[in-house]
Design an enzyme around this catalytic site. Structure first.
Site, PDB file in Angstrom:
ATOM      1  N   CYS A 159       0.835  -1.433   0.176  1.00 31.86           N
ATOM      2  CA  CYS A 159       0.557  -0.090   0.062  1.00 31.86           C
ATOM      3  C   CYS A 159       1.112   0.890  -0.065  1.00 31.86           C
ATOM      4  CB  CYS A 159      -1.272  -0.374   1.666  1.00 31.86           C
ATOM      5  SG  CYS A 159      -1.885   1.016   1.195  1.00 31.86           S
ATOM      6  N   CYS A 353      -7.337   5.738  -7.557  1.00 32.48           N
ATOM      7  CA  CYS A 353      -6.971   6.078  -6.495  1.00 32.48           C
ATOM      8  C   CYS A 353      -6.294   8.345  -6.268  1.00 32.48           C
ATOM      9  CB  CYS A 353      -5.355   6.043  -6.212  1.00 32.48           C
ATOM     10  SG  CYS A 353      -4.499   6.312  -4.688  1.00 32.48           S
TER      11      CYS A 353
END
Length: 428
Positions: A159, A353
């Site tokens: 991540c 994102c």
């Protein structure tokens, strides 16, 4: 009557509960097992860590919401899953039987794999709101006595977006306080290049993020393997493509935030044919485990193969839009099984994102998440910061109301489409 159980009440588990309800028959019962009664919006943790948000602003009382929706919420947490017995053992030794189970536990944070890493060691974390609150206190100490900062993600991390976000949000706040000139900054990442993101890049994320770092005077080390962390020093090996050590670095710091590697939680880790060696759940194209056919998994706990070989291990992120597609497919498939039909819904596994940089940001859209892709787009601008702020308010309002509409699809795609139009025609 069927018993449907969801383990986990984070992003994926909460959305799963909301989307399952319309799929249930009249006498079916839905139970959610959580670690405590409070949901917190993880994407806001970087803001909490520098004081732009208070934790109460990003938290939701799940007891109230779940009660209103008729969902049984058990807040003692899961101790161990026994899939051969269709049973979840809770931390108070009570067991819950199920007909269908959805594993939505999220990850366990593997700070212990590197000596000195994490809140119990010498670095900060933004993976949990508790960690972010501690990171805020450490940041105020940095502001009172400025010194070098090291931000990044260690080997095995999956991540990377939050590491970049926190780097630039921290940089923005230091500039606002007129302290930036006293704080050298270094970004340390296991990625083979800046902007890889565990996805082999999306659009021009490499160029966009490198440019941002040069503009903000941030140094970086890629293909980095963190050996250990001591008070005020991070020991890092820079790895060459052949796996040899290219260079050793001893990086001094007054403040450091390093994202850890993830692994499956102890309640499921080590269950043969359910999880892989790291404890992530193995699923087929319907989000169902091939061995235990009444067990599904969604979110960060799902096993996904890396995008390709890299000198230092790099995991694959599970973004919100991707998780949402897993949730929708799983809800539909369980609904089909309850009605004696075969599951047919498959998630898209696309990636969207919004990476906030405090006063600007980078957005990217990858369809599908792993290349080759049909859509491979990224963009930078002030609009990303404001879109992220707006999405936080939008999402938390929906969670508090218990609404199950596709948040990411409706909100983010609309704004990304607007951004694309403006790139072609700024007056649009």
């Amino acid at each position: 009557m069927a018993e449907i159980v969801v383990i986990g009440a984070g992003l994926s588990g909460t959305l799963m509960a909301y989307e399952l309800l319309p799929q249930l028959r009249k006498d079916d019962r839905l139970t959610v097992i959580s670690q405590g009664p409070v949901y917190h919006f993880v994407p806001s943790n970087p803001w909490v860590a520098i004081g732009w948000r208070k934790r109460r602003e990003i938290e939701v009382d799940l007891v109230d919401v779940m009660n209103r929706k008729g969902i049984r919420l058990l807040t003692q947490g899961a101790q161990r899953l026994h899939p051969a017995e269709n049973r979840v053992e809770l931390t108070d030794s009570v067991s819950i039987d199920y007909d269908y189970l959805v594993v939505a536990t999220g990850p366990e944070l593997a700070f212990d794999e590197i000596p000195g890493l994490g809140p119990d060691g010498h670095t900060q974390s933004i993976c949990h709101v508790d960690h972010a609150s501690e990171a805020r206190q450490a940041f105020e100490k940095l502001a009172a006595d400025p010194g070098p900062v090291v931000i990044g993600a260690v080997q095995g991390a999956s991540c990377f977006g939050p590491a970049y976000e926190f780097l630039f949000i921290l940089e923005t706040e230091l500039r606002r306080r007129k302290l930036r000139d006293r704080v050298p900054m270094t970004f340390v990442t296991s990625e083979p290049y800046i902007g890889h993101l565990g996805l082999d890049g999306v659009g021009d994320t490499k160029g966009l993020l490198e440019s941002e770092m040069r503009e903000k005077h941030v140094k970086w080390i890629t293909s980095a393997r963190v050996k250990s962390v001591a008070p005020g020093t991070i020991s890092v090996e820079e790895i060459a493509e052949d796996g040899s050590v290219r260079k050793n670095h001893e990086l001094p710091f007054a403040y450091s935030m390093m994202l850890p590697a993830f692994r499956g939680v102890s309640a499921i880790r080590g269950i043969e044919k359910l999880t892989n060696p790291r404890g992530f759940v193995i699923v087929d194209k319907y989000q169902r485990n091939p061995e235990y056919r009444n067990v599904f998994a969604i979110g960060v706990c799902v096993a996904i193969a890396p995008a390709g070989a890299t000198p230092v291990p790099v995991g694959v992120p599970k973004t919100g839009f991707m998780i949402e597609s897993m949730v929708t497919a799983t809800a539909r498939n369980i609904g089909a099984l309850l009605r004696d039909r075969k599951p047919v819904a498959q998630p898209t596994w696309n990636a969207i994102c919004l990476a906030d940089f405090g006063d600007s940001g980078v957005a990217f859209l990858a369809q599908p998440q792993i290349p080759p892709r049909n859509v491979n787009w990224s963009s930078k601008g002030e609009w990303v910061h404001y879109a992220k702020v707006a999405f936080e308010k939008y999402f938390l309002r929906k969670i508090r109301r218990g609404e199950s509409e596709p948040f990411y699809e409706r909100f983010l795609l609309d704004r990304l489409n607007i951004a694309k139009v403006r790139e072609v025609d700024p007056a649009a």
